[in-house]
Design a protein around this motif. Sequence first.
Motif, PDB file in Angstrom:
ATOM      1  N   ALA A 114       5.656 -17.729 -52.433  1.00 29.38           N
ATOM      2  CA  ALA A 114       5.189 -16.688 -51.523  1.00 29.38           C
ATOM      3  C   ALA A 114       4.032 -15.895 -52.126  1.00 29.38           C
ATOM      4  O   ALA A 114       3.206 -15.332 -51.394  1.00 29.38           O
ATOM      5  CB  ALA A 114       6.341 -15.747 -51.170  1.00 29.38           C
ATOM      6  N   LEU A 115       3.946 -15.872 -53.469  1.00 30.67           N
ATOM      7  CA  LEU A 115       2.876 -15.142 -54.147  1.00 30.67           C
ATOM      8  C   LEU A 115       1.624 -15.997 -54.332  1.00 30.67           C
ATOM      9  O   LEU A 115       0.645 -15.542 -54.921  1.00 30.67           O
ATOM     10  CB  LEU A 115       3.368 -14.634 -55.507  1.00 30.67           C
ATOM     11  CG  LEU A 115       4.416 -13.516 -55.451  1.00 30.67           C
ATOM     12  CD1 LEU A 115       5.002 -13.267 -56.836  1.00 30.67           C
ATOM     13  CD2 LEU A 115       3.805 -12.228 -54.900  1.00 30.67           C
ATOM     14  N   GLY A 116       1.667 -17.227 -53.852  1.00 33.43           N
ATOM     15  CA  GLY A 116       0.470 -18.054 -53.891  1.00 33.43           C
ATOM     16  C   GLY A 116       0.428 -19.108 -54.973  1.00 33.43           C
ATOM     17  O   GLY A 116      -0.594 -19.785 -55.140  1.00 33.43           O
ATOM     18  N   PHE A 117       1.524 -19.284 -55.729  1.00 35.52           N
ATOM     19  CA  PHE A 117       1.564 -20.325 -56.747  1.00 35.52           C
ATOM     20  C   PHE A 117       2.051 -21.638 -56.135  1.00 35.52           C
ATOM     21  O   PHE A 117       2.839 -21.640 -55.182  1.00 35.52           O
ATOM     22  CB  PHE A 117       2.526 -19.939 -57.885  1.00 35.52           C
ATOM     23  CG  PHE A 117       2.081 -18.758 -58.696  1.00 35.52           C
ATOM     24  CD1 PHE A 117       1.228 -18.910 -59.776  1.00 35.52           C
ATOM     25  CD2 PHE A 117       2.533 -17.479 -58.392  1.00 35.52           C
ATOM     26  CE1 PHE A 117       0.833 -17.823 -60.535  1.00 35.52           C
ATOM     27  CE2 PHE A 117       2.143 -16.381 -59.140  1.00 35.52           C
ATOM     28  CZ  PHE A 117       1.283 -16.555 -60.216  1.00 35.52           C
ATOM     29  N   ALA A 118       1.603 -22.754 -56.687  1.00 36.86           N
ATOM     30  CA  ALA A 118       2.176 -24.061 -56.372  1.00 36.86           C
ATOM     31  C   ALA A 118       3.230 -24.331 -57.439  1.00 36.86           C
ATOM     32  O   ALA A 118       2.914 -24.381 -58.634  1.00 36.86           O
ATOM     33  CB  ALA A 118       1.101 -25.139 -56.390  1.00 36.86           C
TER      34      ALA A 118
ATOM     35  N   TYR B 269       8.153 -14.318 -73.774  1.00 38.32           N
ATOM     36  CA  TYR B 269       9.602 -14.381 -73.814  1.00 38.32           C
ATOM     37  C   TYR B 269      10.122 -13.322 -72.858  1.00 38.32           C
ATOM     38  O   TYR B 269       9.827 -12.153 -73.016  1.00 38.32           O
ATOM     39  CB  TYR B 269      10.010 -14.083 -75.262  1.00 38.32           C
ATOM     40  CG  TYR B 269      11.464 -14.113 -75.615  1.00 38.32           C
ATOM     41  CD1 TYR B 269      12.286 -13.006 -75.394  1.00 38.32           C
ATOM     42  CD2 TYR B 269      12.010 -15.227 -76.217  1.00 38.32           C
ATOM     43  CE1 TYR B 269      13.612 -13.028 -75.767  1.00 38.32           C
ATOM     44  CE2 TYR B 269      13.329 -15.265 -76.599  1.00 38.32           C
ATOM     45  CZ  TYR B 269      14.125 -14.158 -76.368  1.00 38.32           C
ATOM     46  OH  TYR B 269      15.446 -14.172 -76.743  1.00 38.32           O
ATOM     47  N   VAL B 270      10.826 -13.717 -71.796  1.00 38.50           N
ATOM     48  CA  VAL B 270      11.317 -12.770 -70.790  1.00 38.50           C
ATOM     49  C   VAL B 270      12.838 -12.882 -70.703  1.00 38.50           C
ATOM     50  O   VAL B 270      13.383 -13.981 -70.609  1.00 38.50           O
ATOM     51  CB  VAL B 270      10.691 -13.037 -69.404  1.00 38.50           C
ATOM     52  CG1 VAL B 270      11.244 -12.080 -68.360  1.00 38.50           C
ATOM     53  CG2 VAL B 270       9.172 -12.929 -69.480  1.00 38.50           C
ATOM     54  N   THR B 271      13.510 -11.733 -70.746  1.00 39.59           N
ATOM     55  CA  THR B 271      14.966 -11.708 -70.753  1.00 39.59           C
ATOM     56  C   THR B 271      15.527 -11.603 -69.336  1.00 39.59           C
ATOM     57  O   THR B 271      15.057 -10.815 -68.527  1.00 39.59           O
ATOM     58  CB  THR B 271      15.472 -10.514 -71.593  1.00 39.59           C
ATOM     59  OG1 THR B 271      14.871 -10.566 -72.886  1.00 39.59           O
ATOM     60  CG2 THR B 271      16.975 -10.549 -71.744  1.00 39.59           C
ATOM     61  N   LYS B 272      16.536 -12.421 -69.042  1.00 39.44           N
ATOM     62  CA  LYS B 272      17.249 -12.348 -67.765  1.00 39.44           C
ATOM     63  C   LYS B 272      18.265 -11.204 -67.828  1.00 39.44           C
ATOM     64  O   LYS B 272      18.859 -10.983 -68.878  1.00 39.44           O
ATOM     65  CB  LYS B 272      17.999 -13.652 -67.491  1.00 39.44           C
ATOM     66  CG  LYS B 272      17.146 -14.904 -67.468  1.00 39.44           C
ATOM     67  CD  LYS B 272      18.064 -16.127 -67.321  1.00 39.44           C
ATOM     68  CE  LYS B 272      17.294 -17.424 -67.408  1.00 39.44           C
ATOM     69  NZ  LYS B 272      18.194 -18.591 -67.366  1.00 39.44           N
ATOM     70  N   PRO B 273      18.522 -10.541 -66.710  1.00 40.27           N
ATOM     71  CA  PRO B 273      17.802 -10.632 -65.434  1.00 40.27           C
ATOM     72  C   PRO B 273      16.442  -9.947 -65.547  1.00 40.27           C
ATOM     73  O   PRO B 273      16.312  -8.929 -66.207  1.00 40.27           O
ATOM     74  CB  PRO B 273      18.711  -9.897 -64.456  1.00 40.27           C
ATOM     75  CG  PRO B 273      19.433  -8.900 -65.300  1.00 40.27           C
ATOM     76  CD  PRO B 273      19.606  -9.540 -66.650  1.00 40.27           C
ATOM     77  N   PHE B 274      15.430 -10.518 -64.930  1.00 41.02           N
ATOM     78  CA  PHE B 274      14.083  -9.977 -65.034  1.00 41.02           C
ATOM     79  C   PHE B 274      13.594  -9.528 -63.667  1.00 41.02           C
ATOM     80  O   PHE B 274      14.085  -9.973 -62.629  1.00 41.02           O
ATOM     81  CB  PHE B 274      13.112 -11.024 -65.600  1.00 41.02           C
ATOM     82  CG  PHE B 274      13.255 -12.385 -64.978  1.00 41.02           C
ATOM     83  CD1 PHE B 274      12.747 -12.672 -63.720  1.00 41.02           C
ATOM     84  CD2 PHE B 274      13.931 -13.384 -65.656  1.00 41.02           C
ATOM     85  CE1 PHE B 274      12.889 -13.919 -63.145  1.00 41.02           C
ATOM     86  CE2 PHE B 274      14.086 -14.654 -65.083  1.00 41.02           C
ATOM     87  CZ  PHE B 274      13.565 -14.911 -63.817  1.00 41.02           C
TER      88      PHE B 274
ATOM     89  N   THR C 248       5.731 -12.151 -62.955  1.00 40.77           N
ATOM     90  CA  THR C 248       4.469 -12.659 -62.412  1.00 40.77           C
ATOM     91  C   THR C 248       3.264 -12.040 -63.120  1.00 40.77           C
ATOM     92  O   THR C 248       2.250 -12.712 -63.334  1.00 40.77           O
ATOM     93  CB  THR C 248       4.369 -12.419 -60.897  1.00 40.77           C
ATOM     94  OG1 THR C 248       4.596 -11.039 -60.613  1.00 40.77           O
ATOM     95  CG2 THR C 248       5.403 -13.243 -60.145  1.00 40.77           C
ATOM     96  N   ALA C 249       3.375 -10.761 -63.517  1.00 39.55           N
ATOM     97  CA  ALA C 249       2.274 -10.133 -64.264  1.00 39.55           C
ATOM     98  C   ALA C 249       2.068 -10.835 -65.600  1.00 39.55           C
ATOM     99  O   ALA C 249       0.931 -11.111 -66.015  1.00 39.55           O
ATOM    100  CB  ALA C 249       2.567  -8.651 -64.473  1.00 39.55           C
TER     101      ALA C 249
END
Length: 235
Positions: A30-34, A106-111, A117-118
């Motif tokens: 929805a943000l425009g990525f494939a 490195y992103v921790t769940k829940p994110f 996206t940033a």
Amino acid sequence: MPLKNERKSKVLVIEDDAGIRESLFATLGALGFAVGEASNGEEGLTRLRMVDYDAVLLDINMPGMGGKETCRRIFQNYPQLPIIMLTVRNEEQDIVEALDAGACDYVTKPFQMGELTARLRAAMRRTQPSTPKPQTVLAIGEIVLDEDSRRVTRGAEEVHLTPKEYETLRFLMERAGRPVRHDTLLQSVWGPVYGNEREYLRVIVNQLRRKLEDDPTQPAYILTENHIGYRFRAE
């Protein structure tokens, strides 16, 4: 949203949790990525051979080939491809292992999807080709950094660095003799949405010291400026 004729950035999601994959597919789409999907490391490596992706979101804990081993193999084959690791833990050892395997973030769940996206966009911007510059060689002591070839040598020996290690070293060497603030270094190497992730710098600087210093506990090149940041020694 991208313009009609604009090329969509392609992101591969490697995640064994079908619910998370579906959520990322829908939201990023929805943000425009494939968005491409893979449920394990082996499938992810196969998809990378078929499609030129711009970034990878990779779960660190998966059955079969684990996320760290998958990350190492991706980095070996596609060293300029940004990889963001997804994990439920946020311990420094996990960050060390993820960055050392070749991940750029490195992103921790829940994110939060906004944060993810940033960071994704920042990682892809860092790998976009820029205007060619004249060849520049930085040489201090035994350390030589050739910006044209992206080679680093220590004496007669070539030093193999990850992309973030190289970018951190280059930024510090270009400002040799001057203290560089933590937030300045983070934003230069990772992008403008960063500034408080000092553990990233600790990991990268420790890795650089292990590769460049005679005694990493008594560094002669990459010096710590207490409460400020780091400084590469002047010639």
